[in-house]
Design a protein around this motif. Structure first.
Motif, PDB file in Angstrom:
ATOM      1  N   UNK A   1      58.837  44.918  51.515  1.00  0.00           N
ATOM      2  CA  UNK A   1      57.468  44.460  51.578  1.00  0.00           C
ATOM      3  C   UNK A   1      57.050  44.439  53.038  1.00  0.00           C
ATOM      4  N   UNK A   2      55.781  44.745  53.267  1.00  0.00           N
ATOM      5  CA  UNK A   2      55.246  44.705  54.623  1.00  0.00           C
ATOM      6  C   UNK A   2      53.801  44.214  54.583  1.00  0.00           C
ATOM      7  N   UNK A   3      53.323  43.793  55.751  1.00  0.00           N
ATOM      8  CA  UNK A   3      51.943  43.335  55.879  1.00  0.00           C
ATOM      9  C   UNK A   3      51.252  44.192  56.927  1.00  0.00           C
ATOM     10  N   UNK A   4      49.966  44.386  56.729  1.00  0.00           N
ATOM     11  CA  UNK A   4      49.143  45.121  57.689  1.00  0.00           C
ATOM     12  C   UNK A   4      47.712  44.643  57.537  1.00  0.00           C
ATOM     13  N   UNK A   5      46.869  45.031  58.487  1.00  0.00           N
ATOM     14  CA  UNK A   5      45.448  44.682  58.385  1.00  0.00           C
ATOM     15  C   UNK A   5      44.905  45.206  57.058  1.00  0.00           C
ATOM     16  N   UNK A   6      44.186  44.359  56.357  1.00  0.00           N
ATOM     17  CA  UNK A   6      43.631  44.737  55.057  1.00  0.00           C
ATOM     18  C   UNK A   6      42.397  45.614  55.228  1.00  0.00           C
ATOM     19  N   UNK A   7      42.202  46.502  54.269  1.00  0.00           N
ATOM     20  CA  UNK A   7      41.013  47.350  54.222  1.00  0.00           C
ATOM     21  C   UNK A   7      40.202  46.986  52.981  1.00  0.00           C
ATOM     22  N   UNK A   8      38.978  47.468  52.935  1.00  0.00           N
ATOM     23  CA  UNK A   8      38.143  47.260  51.748  1.00  0.00           C
ATOM     24  C   UNK A   8      38.835  47.867  50.527  1.00  0.00           C
ATOM     25  N   UNK A   9      39.460  49.023  50.701  1.00  0.00           N
ATOM     26  CA  UNK A   9      40.190  49.661  49.595  1.00  0.00           C
ATOM     27  C   UNK A   9      41.318  48.791  49.066  1.00  0.00           C
ATOM     28  N   UNK A  10      42.023  48.109  49.961  1.00  0.00           N
ATOM     29  CA  UNK A  10      43.093  47.189  49.531  1.00  0.00           C
ATOM     30  C   UNK A  10      42.521  46.078  48.671  1.00  0.00           C
ATOM     31  N   UNK A  11      41.422  45.508  49.134  1.00  0.00           N
ATOM     32  CA  UNK A  11      40.787  44.416  48.398  1.00  0.00           C
ATOM     33  C   UNK A  11      40.349  44.892  47.017  1.00  0.00           C
ATOM     34  N   UNK A  12      39.730  46.062  46.971  1.00  0.00           N
ATOM     35  CA  UNK A  12      39.294  46.615  45.686  1.00  0.00           C
ATOM     36  C   UNK A  12      40.482  46.871  44.763  1.00  0.00           C
ATOM     37  N   UNK A  13      41.576  47.414  45.309  1.00  0.00           N
ATOM     38  CA  UNK A  13      42.768  47.678  44.491  1.00  0.00           C
ATOM     39  C   UNK A  13      43.325  46.397  43.881  1.00  0.00           C
ATOM     40  N   UNK A  14      43.439  45.346  44.685  1.00  0.00           N
ATOM     41  CA  UNK A  14      43.983  44.086  44.180  1.00  0.00           C
ATOM     42  C   UNK A  14      43.075  43.520  43.099  1.00  0.00           C
ATOM     43  N   UNK A  15      41.770  43.556  43.312  1.00  0.00           N
ATOM     44  CA  UNK A  15      40.858  42.975  42.316  1.00  0.00           C
ATOM     45  C   UNK A  15      40.755  43.823  41.051  1.00  0.00           C
ATOM     46  N   UNK A  16      41.031  45.116  41.136  1.00  0.00           N
ATOM     47  CA  UNK A  16      41.070  45.941  39.917  1.00  0.00           C
ATOM     48  C   UNK A  16      42.232  45.527  39.024  1.00  0.00           C
ATOM     49  N   UNK A  17      43.329  45.045  39.644  1.00  0.00           N
ATOM     50  CA  UNK A  17      44.494  44.628  38.873  1.00  0.00           C
ATOM     51  C   UNK A  17      44.809  43.153  39.058  1.00  0.00           C
ATOM     52  N   UNK A  18      43.777  42.337  39.315  1.00  0.00           N
ATOM     53  CA  UNK A  18      43.962  40.918  39.607  1.00  0.00           C
ATOM     54  C   UNK A  18      44.732  40.220  38.493  1.00  0.00           C
ATOM     55  N   UNK A  19      45.722  39.416  38.887  1.00  0.00           N
ATOM     56  CA  UNK A  19      46.532  38.714  37.885  1.00  0.00           C
ATOM     57  C   UNK A  19      45.694  37.656  37.175  1.00  0.00           C
ATOM     58  N   UNK A  20      46.073  37.380  35.930  1.00  0.00           N
ATOM     59  CA  UNK A  20      45.377  36.353  35.163  1.00  0.00           C
ATOM     60  C   UNK A  20      45.530  34.995  35.827  1.00  0.00           C
ATOM     61  N   UNK A  21      46.701  34.719  36.417  1.00  0.00           N
ATOM     62  CA  UNK A  21      46.893  33.414  37.067  1.00  0.00           C
ATOM     63  C   UNK A  21      45.935  33.239  38.232  1.00  0.00           C
ATOM     64  N   UNK A  22      45.582  34.322  38.940  1.00  0.00           N
ATOM     65  CA  UNK A  22      44.606  34.215  40.028  1.00  0.00           C
ATOM     66  C   UNK A  22      43.211  33.977  39.452  1.00  0.00           C
ATOM     67  N   UNK A  23      42.849  34.690  38.408  1.00  0.00           N
ATOM     68  CA  UNK A  23      41.549  34.472  37.759  1.00  0.00           C
ATOM     69  C   UNK A  23      41.433  33.036  37.273  1.00  0.00           C
ATOM     70  N   UNK A  24      42.509  32.525  36.667  1.00  0.00           N
ATOM     71  CA  UNK A  24      42.518  31.139  36.187  1.00  0.00           C
ATOM     72  C   UNK A  24      42.368  30.159  37.345  1.00  0.00           C
ATOM     73  N   UNK A  25      43.012  30.463  38.462  1.00  0.00           N
ATOM     74  CA  UNK A  25      42.923  29.609  39.662  1.00  0.00           C
ATOM     75  C   UNK A  25      41.476  29.548  40.156  1.00  0.00           C
ATOM     76  N   UNK A  26      40.821  30.698  40.227  1.00  0.00           N
ATOM     77  CA  UNK A  26      39.427  30.732  40.692  1.00  0.00           C
ATOM     78  C   UNK A  26      38.524  29.914  39.772  1.00  0.00           C
TER      79      UNK A  26
END
Length: 146
Positions: free
Chosen positions: A1-26
């Motif tokens: 695993x690694x970390x790097x500066x996030x891009x808009x594409x990264x954000x879109x990718x995560x939200x396309x496959x957002x976990x149910x536990x994150x949706x429930x948290x929100x």
């Protein structure tokens, strides 16, 4: 695993496959996925968001915002983020975020009472500071001076 500066594409990718536990948290926080996305986007545009990648796939976004006495985190993840290896990675990475935020205490919140969440925060080094506005407040104290 690694970390790097996030891009808009990264954000879109995560939200396309957002976990149910994150949706429930929100939802438990009184928000929805759109407002969480917008808040993460604002931090991303200000250079305060990292993509956490497993192989070549972005599995999570962590963002932070400093204020007077602490740095608050924002988070989004896919379901495959939640495992022991990523928790170990986050234990190191959150200290990097803390250094970027001027070694302020890091505040993270959870609106869901999941025992695994409290355990993960403890493993990473957070201290349970009790309830605040309906959420459990977890605090990562400043790193000790070397």
């Amino acid at each position: 695993m690694r970390a790097r500066a996030a891009t808009v594409g990264d954000l879109e990718d995560v939200f396309r496959g957002l976990s149910k536990r994150m949706s429930d948290e929100y939802v438990a926080a009184g928000k929805d996925s759109k407002s969480a996305y917008d808040n993460l986007m604002m931090n991303l545009k200000e250079g305060r968001a990292h993509a956490l990648a497993q192989d070549d796939r972005t599995v999570a976004i962590i963002a932070w915002h400093e204020h007077a006495d602490a740095a608050d985190t924002l988070f989004a993840a896919r379901e495959d983020f939640f495992n022991a290896a990523t928790v170990r990675f986050c234990k190191r990475h959150i200290r990097h975020v803390q250094a970027l935020a001027g070694n302020l205490p890091i505040h993270s919140r959870s609106w869901l009472d999941r025992p695994d969440v409290a355990k993960w925060f403890r493993v990473i080094g957070y201290i349970d500071r009790g309830r605040e506005n309906g959420a459990t407040l977890f605090e990562l104290p400043p790193a000790a001076n070397s």
